[in-house]
Design a protein around this motif. Structure first.
Motif, short mmCIF file in Angstrom:
data_model
loop_
_atom_site.label_atom_id
_atom_site.label_comp_id
_atom_site.label_asym_id
_atom_site.label_seq_id
_atom_site.Cartn_x
_atom_site.Cartn_y
_atom_site.Cartn_z
N LYS A 7 0.84 -1.19 0.00
CA LYS A 7 0.00 0.00 0.00
C LYS A 7 0.88 1.25 0.00
O LYS A 7 1.70 1.44 0.91
N LEU A 8 0.68 2.07 -1.01
CA LEU A 8 1.46 3.30 -1.17
C LEU A 8 0.57 4.52 -0.92
O LEU A 8 -0.48 4.67 -1.56
N LEU A 9 0.98 5.39 -0.01
CA LEU A 9 0.28 6.64 0.25
C LEU A 9 1.08 7.78 -0.35
O LEU A 9 2.24 7.99 0.00
N TRP A 107 -5.43 10.36 10.40
CA TRP A 107 -6.65 9.54 10.31
C TRP A 107 -6.54 8.54 9.16
O TRP A 107 -6.89 7.35 9.32
N LEU A 108 -6.03 8.99 8.01
CA LEU A 108 -5.94 8.12 6.84
C LEU A 108 -4.95 6.98 7.07
O LEU A 108 -5.22 5.82 6.73
N HIS A 113 -3.43 1.92 6.85
CA HIS A 113 -2.22 1.15 7.16
C HIS A 113 -1.29 1.02 5.94
O HIS A 113 -0.97 -0.08 5.50
N PRO A 114 -0.85 2.14 5.38
CA PRO A 114 0.05 2.06 4.21
C PRO A 114 1.39 1.43 4.57
O PRO A 114 1.85 1.52 5.71
N ILE A 138 6.63 3.95 9.38
CA ILE A 138 6.43 3.69 7.96
C ILE A 138 7.59 4.30 7.18
O ILE A 138 7.96 5.46 7.41
N PRO A 139 8.19 3.56 6.24
CA PRO A 139 9.27 4.14 5.43
C PRO A 139 8.77 5.28 4.56
O PRO A 139 7.62 5.28 4.12
N VAL A 140 9.64 6.25 4.33
CA VAL A 140 9.26 7.48 3.62
C VAL A 140 10.25 7.78 2.50
O VAL A 140 11.47 7.74 2.70
#
Length: 407
Positions: A7-9, A107-108, A113-114, A138-140
């Protein structure tokens, strides 16, 4: 939904507000091409008339609210930085914008759960991405585009950028010039990797030529074209001034200006003051899907970019790639990331930024000898396709995202 895809945000402030929008589509184009390997969700600001939630070509789009709908115009139509400088009332909206953006993101992330976050622009998206990394582990990966490096130069903002670069798993820029400035600002010994935005060579092609465009605007001689936001760093005032000399030497030449922005009224007045109403035409914003035909029909694309008073400059110059791929001869200036694209006499022509006389002379020369540059245009198109076609760029981003996932 494919449960096997990571999952990519994607965090951005520049994204199409609706179908056939005139806003720059590069984040959308990249995100669309990443859906083959990732489950992509894009987080962007709301704008009057846009949907809060929708699906766009396999992308889940979430637009966050930050005020009453009619006033949610801080992002969209024009860049945020130019809007803040042009209309001080937006400064009062900025704290609400930033707080709402962060709250919406928390919230997102809590609900979606990206697996990884891709932030476009260091500030504010990169900063919020680092906050999310700290909160949710989460990795960025962050891509710097231009104004976030060149224009935001206060000591506080540079300190924030330094922290963002330090904490991110991967930092990318879209041009060599950006990489050098960002590395210097953040005192990083490791220069950011460079992955530019791309262009679809199957759409931006000479085959999109459409003579209806010439008839629509009454262009029967040399067709000169500018495409972009009408903002200071684009240098369109210099192009208007240059056209005074161009029309004296090539009376049949006409310049079509495609785009809108905070300087449009000023530029229209400038055209009238110089008696250029018959030589310069303002087309306004044109839907992105129609742009390939404009480039392919024009003879010469001119991008007279300059370094703005606040330090902002051209981060990359995607319009130059679009023009070259469309078979257009291009004239640009030696600022920002333009030199990554244009090599003088090889993929186009470079002139000193802000030199109106030199710009006018180059336009006159190329206009009078346009047919002699057929070979240059063909070779230039082949070069930029190999370097900037979306298939190549998307593959590079997929690799960068997968590497960040493995860290």
């Amino acid at each position: 939904m494919d449960r096997h895809k990571p999952k990519l945000l994607v965090l951005t402030t520049t994204f199409p507000r609706w179908k056939n929008d005139t806003d720059p589509p590069f984040v959308y184009e990249l995100s669309k091409r990443l859906t083959s390997s990732f489950d992509v969700t894009v987080h962007a600001p709301h704008y009057p008339g846009a949907s809060v939630k929708e699906q766009m070509d396999g992308i889940h789009v979430h637009r966050f609210r930050y005020f009453f709908a009619p006033f949610e115009r801080l992002a969209g139509g024009r860049g945020i930085v130019p809007k803040l400088r042009k209309n001080k009332i937006y400064i009062f909206l900025l704290p609400l914008f930033l707080a709402s953006q962060l709250c919406s993101l928390i919230w997102l992330v809590y609900n979606k759960h990206p697996d990884i976050i891709h932030a476009h622009w260091l500030i504010p998206q990169g900063l919020w991405a680092i906050v999310l990394k700290k909160l949710f582990n989460i990795p960025v990966i962050i891509t710097a585009h231009g104004a976030d490096v060149f224009a935001l130069r206060s000591p506080l903002v540079i300190a924030l950028k330094k922290q963002v670069v330090k904490e991110a798993d991967t930092v990318l820029t879209v041009s060599e010039a950006l990489a050098e400035v960002l590395s210097s600002d953040t005192r990083s010994y490791e220069q950011p990797s460079i992955i530019p935005m791309g262009v679809d060579s199957s759409l931006f092609t000479p085959e999109m030529r459409n003579e209806v465009i010439r008839k629509r605007y009454g262009i029967y001689g040399p067709f000169l074209l500018f495409v972009g936001r009408l903002t200071e760093k684009k240098g369109v005032s210099n192009l208007v001034d240059a056209m005074t000399t161009v029309t004296k030497n090539v009376p049949e030449a006409k310049l079509l200006i495609v785009g809108s922005g905070e300087l449009e009224h000023h530029l229209r007045l400038r055209v009238c003051q110089r008696g250029l109403e018959n030589a310069i035409i303002f087309a306004g914003g044109v839907p992105n899907k129609e742009l390939p035909s404009y480039y392919a029909t024009a003879d010469i694309f001119i991008g007279p970019s300059v370094k703005a008073e606040g330090g902002d400059s051209e981060g990359f110059g995607l319009t130059f790639v679009e023009a070259v791929m469309s078979g257009c001869l291009v004239i640009g200036t030696n600022v920002g990331g333009i030199e990554d694209i244009i090599t003088d006499e090889k993929t186009g022509f470079l002139v000193p930024a802000g030199d109106v006389k030199f710009l006018a002379e180059k336009i006159i020369h190329t206009t009078k000898s346009i047919e002699s540059y057929t070979g240059l245009r063909i070779r230039a198109r082949e070069l930029v396709i190999r370097k900037y076609d979306w298939r190549r760029i998307a593959d590079q981003y997929k690799k960068a995202l997968n590497m960040a996932l493995l860290k």
